[in-house]
Scaffold this motif. Sequence first.
Motif, short mmCIF file in Angstrom:
data_model
loop_
_atom_site.label_atom_id
_atom_site.label_comp_id
_atom_site.label_asym_id
_atom_site.label_seq_id
_atom_site.Cartn_x
_atom_site.Cartn_y
_atom_site.Cartn_z
N LEU A 1 30.35 82.57 28.61
CA LEU A 1 31.63 82.99 29.17
C LEU A 1 32.33 81.85 29.93
O LEU A 1 33.42 82.06 30.49
N ALA B 1 35.14 95.09 27.24
CA ALA B 1 33.72 94.88 27.49
C ALA B 1 32.88 95.80 26.61
O ALA B 1 31.87 95.38 26.04
N ASP C 1 31.73 89.98 30.92
CA ASP C 1 33.05 89.42 31.19
C ASP C 1 33.02 88.70 32.53
O ASP C 1 31.96 88.57 33.15
N ASP D 1 40.17 96.06 30.56
CA ASP D 1 39.02 95.16 30.70
C ASP D 1 37.73 95.90 30.32
O ASP D 1 36.85 95.33 29.66
#
Length: 342
Positions: free
Chosen positions: A339, A47, A197, A43
């Motif tokens: 997002l 990002a 995110d 993750d």
Amino acid sequence: MPSDPQVVITGASGLIAKNTIAEFLRRGHTVRGTLRSLQKADDVRRAVSRLGADPESLSFIVADLTSDDGWDEAVAGAGVVVHSASPFPITQPDDPEDVIAPARDGTLRVLRAATKAAVARVVLTSSTVAIFYPSGRPIGHVYSEEDFTDETRPDLTPYFKSKTIAEKTAWDFIESTPGAPELVAINPSFVQGPAVDADLSTSHELYRIMAKGTYPAAPSISFPVTDVRDVAAAHVEAAFQPGIVGNRYLVGEGMLSLYELGQIMARELPDLSSKVPKFELPDFAVRAMAVFDRKLRTVLPELGEKKAYSNAKVKAELGLSLRGADEAVTAAVRSLRDLRLI
């Protein structure tokens, strides 16, 4: 300091850390991030890529603020350590030590490991909450890096105390420990700017709460605001600039109230205009509601005071030109819509 030092950033999954990692990578440095679990490693890589940096020079190692395990390995060979890991709960705990202990003890673990590894410099991510709450300041006082919060004040939240105690612990350690690294502290205000995110910071989580219409009215409180991109740049400048050792840097530009944050969200996302706070609550009502709503306890120290502050030092000594508060909040709100989180 080596010409191309290994950079270690603790708490690599945090918003400030992700942006700081990307800033170091864009400038050509190799970065090692610490995580409580490697489950978040991919993750963070994604990002960092979204932030325009190549994660090829990014690695990870497991280290937790609450344990001695892993810290010697985490900082081995590093020239710079950015200690950004610190708990920031949106709901204040019943036991203050749940927040204070990992912040204080984790800082000591990082500094001890950095001293053992002969790290040249540590950049500590502190906060303006470690500046804005001293005792005995007159009305109209202009706050700056010369001020230090009095952590013994009974009206402070556990989080405010934790950031203050952690920073004071760091300065005490550096002063009393032979061979300790150089230390520079970065003190960001209310961090805004774009989310990268769905793993949202506490600051960004505020907009999700507003978008649900949870609070039709807002406490009458205001915050100095800063953009996370400027905070990241401040960390990188603090890592390498000569002549700034032993300094703190307040990073903030402008001031906005909770009500104004909601108005910016309504302006940028008109479909949510019916959800944002419509007016400001009197202070006595906020204090009464905070007895039952733990989230409101976080804002109690802000009631009744709009703080003036100076950001002259970070501009003059780190050479930064800071984004304005409206720009930072607008970027935050738009990113959450992009997002699909609000």
